[in-house]
Design a protein around this motif. Structure first.
Motif, PDB file in Angstrom:
ATOM      1  N   ALA A  24      92.920  -4.005 -48.049  1.00 41.72           N
ATOM      2  CA  ALA A  24      93.279  -2.698 -47.479  1.00 41.72           C
ATOM      3  C   ALA A  24      92.147  -1.693 -47.694  1.00 41.72           C
ATOM      4  O   ALA A  24      91.825  -0.894 -46.810  1.00 41.72           O
ATOM      5  N   TYR A  25      91.534  -1.766 -48.864  1.00 39.93           N
ATOM      6  CA  TYR A  25      90.408  -0.864 -49.157  1.00 39.93           C
ATOM      7  C   TYR A  25      89.266  -1.146 -48.180  1.00 39.93           C
ATOM      8  O   TYR A  25      88.624  -0.245 -47.652  1.00 39.93           O
ATOM      9  N   ARG A  26      89.020  -2.450 -47.971  1.00 43.37           N
ATOM     10  CA  ARG A  26      87.954  -2.866 -47.065  1.00 43.37           C
ATOM     11  C   ARG A  26      88.197  -2.309 -45.653  1.00 43.37           C
ATOM     12  O   ARG A  26      87.278  -1.860 -44.965  1.00 43.37           O
ATOM     13  N   ARG A  27      89.484  -2.315 -45.253  1.00 47.93           N
ATOM     14  CA  ARG A  27      89.807  -1.785 -43.925  1.00 47.93           C
ATOM     15  C   ARG A  27      89.519  -0.288 -43.841  1.00 47.93           C
ATOM     16  O   ARG A  27      89.046   0.213 -42.823  1.00 47.93           O
TER      17      ARG A  27
ATOM     18  N   SER B  28      66.966   5.484 -64.466  1.00 46.35           N
ATOM     19  CA  SER B  28      66.999   6.199 -63.191  1.00 46.35           C
ATOM     20  C   SER B  28      68.399   6.074 -62.584  1.00 46.35           C
ATOM     21  O   SER B  28      69.084   7.056 -62.381  1.00 46.35           O
ATOM     22  N   ARG B  29      68.819   4.840 -62.321  1.00 47.05           N
ATOM     23  CA  ARG B  29      70.158   4.632 -61.744  1.00 47.05           C
ATOM     24  C   ARG B  29      70.863   3.491 -62.463  1.00 47.05           C
ATOM     25  O   ARG B  29      70.218   2.562 -62.969  1.00 47.05           O
ATOM     26  N   PHE B  30      72.173   3.570 -62.451  1.00 46.96           N
ATOM     27  CA  PHE B  30      72.955   2.570 -63.167  1.00 46.96           C
ATOM     28  C   PHE B  30      74.250   2.373 -62.379  1.00 46.96           C
ATOM     29  O   PHE B  30      75.040   3.299 -62.251  1.00 46.96           O
ATOM     30  N   ALA B  31      74.436   1.186 -61.821  1.00 44.94           N
ATOM     31  CA  ALA B  31      75.625   0.943 -60.989  1.00 44.94           C
ATOM     32  C   ALA B  31      76.497  -0.147 -61.596  1.00 44.94           C
ATOM     33  O   ALA B  31      75.994  -1.219 -61.954  1.00 44.94           O
ATOM     34  N   PHE B  32      77.774   0.150 -61.707  1.00 49.60           N
ATOM     35  CA  PHE B  32      78.758  -0.853 -62.122  1.00 49.60           C
ATOM     36  C   PHE B  32      79.444  -1.328 -60.850  1.00 49.60           C
ATOM     37  O   PHE B  32      80.256  -0.598 -60.283  1.00 49.60           O
ATOM     38  N   VAL B  33      79.104  -2.536 -60.388  1.00 52.03           N
ATOM     39  CA  VAL B  33      79.547  -2.934 -59.045  1.00 52.03           C
ATOM     40  C   VAL B  33      81.007  -3.377 -58.978  1.00 52.03           C
ATOM     41  O   VAL B  33      81.602  -3.385 -57.913  1.00 52.03           O
ATOM     42  N   GLY B  34      81.593  -3.757 -60.110  1.00 53.15           N
ATOM     43  CA  GLY B  34      83.008  -4.126 -60.119  1.00 53.15           C
ATOM     44  C   GLY B  34      83.321  -5.254 -59.164  1.00 53.15           C
ATOM     45  O   GLY B  34      82.613  -6.258 -59.117  1.00 53.15           O
ATOM     46  N   ASP B  35      84.382  -5.073 -58.362  1.00 55.94           N
ATOM     47  CA  ASP B  35      84.839  -6.149 -57.475  1.00 55.94           C
ATOM     48  C   ASP B  35      84.014  -6.297 -56.189  1.00 55.94           C
ATOM     49  O   ASP B  35      84.287  -7.186 -55.381  1.00 55.94           O
ATOM     50  N   LYS B  36      83.043  -5.433 -55.985  1.00 57.44           N
ATOM     51  CA  LYS B  36      82.110  -5.532 -54.845  1.00 57.44           C
ATOM     52  C   LYS B  36      82.815  -5.679 -53.493  1.00 57.44           C
ATOM     53  O   LYS B  36      82.445  -6.539 -52.687  1.00 57.44           O
ATOM     54  N   VAL B  37      83.833  -4.852 -53.272  1.00 60.30           N
ATOM     55  CA  VAL B  37      84.507  -4.899 -51.969  1.00 60.30           C
ATOM     56  C   VAL B  37      83.570  -4.431 -50.864  1.00 60.30           C
ATOM     57  O   VAL B  37      83.620  -4.907 -49.732  1.00 60.30           O
ATOM     58  N   ASP B  38      82.672  -3.500 -51.201  1.00 57.50           N
ATOM     59  CA  ASP B  38      81.682  -3.062 -50.205  1.00 57.50           C
ATOM     60  C   ASP B  38      80.268  -3.140 -50.795  1.00 57.50           C
ATOM     61  O   ASP B  38      79.557  -4.104 -50.557  1.00 57.50           O
ATOM     62  N   VAL B  39      79.900  -2.141 -51.573  1.00 58.80           N
ATOM     63  CA  VAL B  39      78.540  -2.114 -52.127  1.00 58.80           C
ATOM     64  C   VAL B  39      78.352  -3.298 -53.075  1.00 58.80           C
ATOM     65  O   VAL B  39      79.146  -3.499 -53.989  1.00 58.80           O
TER      66      VAL B  39
ATOM     67  N   ASP C 257      85.837   0.091 -43.344  1.00 50.59           N
ATOM     68  CA  ASP C 257      85.450  -0.193 -41.964  1.00 50.59           C
ATOM     69  C   ASP C 257      85.882   0.925 -41.017  1.00 50.59           C
ATOM     70  O   ASP C 257      85.185   1.246 -40.064  1.00 50.59           O
ATOM     71  N   ARG C 258      87.041   1.514 -41.312  1.00 49.11           N
ATOM     72  CA  ARG C 258      87.573   2.538 -40.410  1.00 49.11           C
ATOM     73  C   ARG C 258      86.802   3.857 -40.538  1.00 49.11           C
ATOM     74  O   ARG C 258      86.444   4.473 -39.546  1.00 49.11           O
ATOM     75  N   PHE C 259      86.506   4.264 -41.782  1.00 54.69           N
ATOM     76  CA  PHE C 259      85.878   5.573 -41.990  1.00 54.69           C
ATOM     77  C   PHE C 259      84.360   5.505 -42.167  1.00 54.69           C
ATOM     78  O   PHE C 259      83.672   6.510 -42.058  1.00 54.69           O
ATOM     79  N   GLY C 260      83.856   4.332 -42.508  1.00 52.06           N
ATOM     80  CA  GLY C 260      82.402   4.197 -42.671  1.00 52.06           C
ATOM     81  C   GLY C 260      81.846   4.732 -43.979  1.00 52.06           C
ATOM     82  O   GLY C 260      80.638   4.901 -44.102  1.00 52.06           O
ATOM     83  N   PHE C 261      82.699   5.011 -44.960  1.00 52.09           N
ATOM     84  CA  PHE C 261      82.146   5.420 -46.264  1.00 52.09           C
ATOM     85  C   PHE C 261      81.682   4.196 -47.033  1.00 52.09           C
ATOM     86  O   PHE C 261      82.030   3.068 -46.692  1.00 52.09           O
TER      87      PHE C 261
ATOM     88  N   PRO D 130      86.452  -1.687 -56.087  1.00 42.15           N
ATOM     89  CA  PRO D 130      87.155  -1.130 -57.250  1.00 42.15           C
ATOM     90  C   PRO D 130      86.843  -1.896 -58.539  1.00 42.15           C
ATOM     91  O   PRO D 130      86.040  -2.820 -58.511  1.00 42.15           O
ATOM     92  N   ASN D 131      87.495  -1.438 -59.612  1.00 46.47           N
ATOM     93  CA  ASN D 131      87.270  -2.047 -60.917  1.00 46.47           C
ATOM     94  C   ASN D 131      85.842  -1.810 -61.373  1.00 46.47           C
ATOM     95  O   ASN D 131      85.264  -2.620 -62.080  1.00 46.47           O
ATOM     96  N   SER D 132      85.273  -0.688 -60.924  1.00 49.72           N
ATOM     97  CA  SER D 132      83.907  -0.364 -61.298  1.00 49.72           C
ATOM     98  C   SER D 132      83.864   0.099 -62.756  1.00 49.72           C
ATOM     99  O   SER D 132      82.869  -0.087 -63.439  1.00 49.72           O
TER     100      SER D 132
END
Lengths: 440, 229
Positions: free
Chosen positions: A97-100, A165-176, A103-107, A112-114
């Motif tokens: 649902a998050y993935r949808r 500089s940057r630090f990303a916790f990717v979690g479940d990687k639904v998008d990024v 796709d719908r809004f383009g953000f 999640p779970n980051s």
């Protein structure tokens, strides 16, 4: 990924809600809010107990899954271009649902779970919930697939003065995912080396392609978690019976130009060394020290790593011998316990300009009774005249803490143990092979 | 359970098809004729015209042919070939009763070299992979192998041969002379191309390969199709 460089951030959470099992809790919410105060842009906090319009370029959401999805939609409708979904516990359907929504809004969605979300020190953005874990700005960026490993990396970086500089916790990687971030970090002028904690990748071949493009530009170091399904595969050919999936990961990393390391500490140490120092072209190292034992340990580790102890040229030896008759340029070079900053500078300059030497490990033991804090200056001065990599060892704990800032500010990676310095040199050497296309 | 049956859904290519595939990709193989019955065994021996010859059981279900008495060497006449055929069949029937047997292959005895293996497999995350190692009976014991993603280049293939722990064996073959690394690199590249292009192929074993001062020759090949993991 400009979406991750917002000019306004909205935090969405609750000051009263507590999940039975999960991260949603007032303390978590307040922690994130405290860290976000350093953000150089507009910040809004939406407490869903008293909701307002959640407007912001980036929304940071710390709610249970169902509510998070609802608020993600509201944030996206209000113009969010990025959502950092800190909390987890999403089912496969909820992730879909998050993935949808993406796709719908383009953000762009981190998580999640980051858990700890995203840090960009250049704009003061830090969505982590632990108060007081703001890293110093600096040349290293991380991508981590685990909140726990990431938190440990972050905490070590802070305690050892490694700038982020940057630090990303990717979690479940639904998008990024890792590839998006590798590309973003490749373009970030503040990032000079990239460290990763990886458990799995979505599309192996695509990951290898992206990473090999990035590793041509900037060093990429990875710690891999999750052992293979060794033995799960029934042997039907000799080939399949010998190949473990970890072996395949190993070769995939190498094909990608990624330097693999075995531990959290190695990940930080080597990534930082790669950010500060040039690659080690060649294998011949000089060890220059004011004490014997640690230098011998360093020399042993050099050989064990498959690097070589340089034979210092006779011209260099004579030059040094002329000024310091007691100092023999036999590698490892023992400069005698009374070596001060000036002797370090003169000997290092001579050694580093020697054509038989590709890089140097400097050891300065403070317990020699003669080495003073200000003698560091001599070491640092000698480095301005060389383009060869140099790393330093201050054997011990408190002595290391005393000197580390001065080395780091001068761009010299510094370690407590000779083996760590050799590990860093080994990574600098491996990266030279990556740059020359000889790593695989 | 025959040891070569492997993962569910896998099926071995018949020996003749596997050999044809090697020819298509330019992997030099020992001349191999298939005999389906005892009469053919004698006829193929004569057709081969090489003394001595070697007879081996041909079965998609048998990975270790010697373990089931499936190999007879030093065959010097058509009669011996016929006898060897019967012997192999009897032994295999006893030691691997469930194995489907196509017949036996008849090959000339070739001078041995350093035994190496070149293989291919398909990883669920990273796709086709090519594998190189010291071959024969040692490969499974020491797992002394190197890998590359497929397809790979000649340069990478050359480095693969130097990466195994036993690399000194390749550098100091008989009389201290090295084996033909370029010939091995060519085989690695060929198998890697096959893995990259033929999605119906799941696993390949080219084993053993005799590496020599000049050239390298593959003696056996096994190709498994389908059944993606």
């Amino acid at each position: 990924m400009n979406a991750l460089r917002p000019s306004s951030v909205v935090l969405v959470g609750s000051s009263s809600m507590v999940e039975e099992i999960g991260m949603t809790a007032p303390s978590f919410f307040r922690g994130v809010e405290a860290n976000l105060r350093a953000f150089r842009g507009d910040i809004a906090v939406v407490d869903i107990d008293a909701p307002v319009e959640p407007a912001g370029d980036m929304a940071v959401i710390a709610l249970p899954p169902g509510l998070s999805l609802e608020w993600a939609e509201r944030c996206a409708s209000a113009g969010a271009r990025a959502i950092v979904q800190l909390t987890g516990g999403f089912t496969a359907e909820q992730r879909a649902a998050y993935r949808r929504l993406v796709d719908r809004f383009g953000f762009r969605l981190v998580g999640p779970n980051s858990i700890m979300g995203y840090i960009d020190t250049s704009i003061g953005l830090n969505t982590a919930f632990n108060e007081g874990i703001t890293p110093l700005p600096g040349p290293v960026s991380f991508i981590v697939q685990s909140g726990g490993v990431g938190a440990a990396v972050l905490d070590t970086a802070i305690s050892e003065g490694v700038g982020i500089s940057r630090f990303a916790f990717v979690g479940d990687k639904v998008d990024v995912d890792d590839e998006d971030l590798l590309r973003a970090y490749a373009e970030d002028p503040g990032t000079r080396a990239i460290g990763m904690y990886v458990e799995g990748v979505r599309d192996g071949r695509s990951f290898v392609e992206t990473a090999s493009e990035v590793s041509d530009l900037k060093p990429v170091v990875a710690l891999k978690g999750g052992m293979s399904r060794e033995g799960a595969r029934r042997a039907s050919s000799h080939t399949a019976s010998v190949a473990g999936s970890d072996d395949i990961f190993e070769i995939a990393f190498r094909e990608a130009g990624i330097l693999r390391v075995p531990s959290i500490q190695s990940l930080i140490h080597t990534t930082f060394a790669l950010a500060l120092q040039p690659p080690l072209y060649g294998k011949r190292l000089a060890v220059v020290s004011n004490v014997g034992g640690p230098a011998i340990l360093a020399a042993d580790a050099v050989v064990r790593a498959g690097l070589r102890m340089a034979s210092i040229g006779s011209d260099t030896a004579e030059t040094v011998h002329g000024t310091y008759p007691g100092v023999e340029l036999i590698n490892p070079v023992d400069m005698i316990a009374d070596a001060d900053g000036e002797r370090y500078r003169d000997v290092l300059e001579a050694v580093l300009s020697d054509g038989n030497v590709d890089g140097a490990i400097v050891i300065n033991q403070m317990k020699s009774c003669f080495f003073r804090e200000d003698d560091v200056t001599g070491i640092i001065e000698s480095l301005s005249k060389t383009d060869k990599p140099v790393v330093d060892v201050v054997p011990g704990g408190r002595d290391f803490q005393l000197l580390r800032r001065r080395f780091i500010e001068a761009g010299v990676p510094v370690y407590t143990d000779p083996s760590h310095a050799v590990e860093a040199m080994d990574a600098l050497h491996r990266y030279s092979l990556v740059r020359r296309g000889e790593y695989v | 359970m025959p040891d070569g049956a492997g993962a569910p859904g896998r099926r071995a290519f018949p020996e003749t098809e596997a050999h044809a595939l090697m020819r298509e990709y330019g992997v030099p193989m020992v001349r191999t004729l298939l005999a389906r019955d005892v009469r053919e065994a004698a006829a193929r021996f004569t057709e081969l015209g090489a003394i001595p010859a070697v007879l081996k059981v041909s079965s998609p279900d048998i990975l270790h042919k010697t373990d089931v008495g499936g190999v007879r060497t030093m065959i010097r006449s058509a009669d011996e070939a016929a006898e060897a055929f019967d012997g192999i069949m009897a032994s295999v029937k006893r030691l691997a009763p469930e194995a489907a047997v196509e017949g036996v292959t008849v090959q000339p005895f070739v001078e041995r070299g350093v035994e190496v293996i070149v293989g291919g497999l398909r990883d669920p995350q990273f796709g086709p992979v090519v594998v190189f190692g010291l071959g024969g009976v040692w490969v499974e014991l020491f797992k002394d192998v190197s890998y590359r993603l497929a397809p790979t280049t000649r340069e990478k293939a050359r480095r693969m041969t130097m990466e195994i722990r036993a690399a000194p064996v390749l550098k100091r073959y008989r009389g201290g002379e090295p084996v033909d690394i370029d010939a091995l690199a060519d085989m690695i590249v060929s198998v890697s191309r096959l893995m990259a292009e033929r999605e119906d192929v799941a696993e390949v074993d080219v084993n053993p390969i005799f590496a020599r001062r000049n050239g390298a020759l593959a003696v056996d090949v096994k190709v498994l199709g389908g059944g993606r993991q």
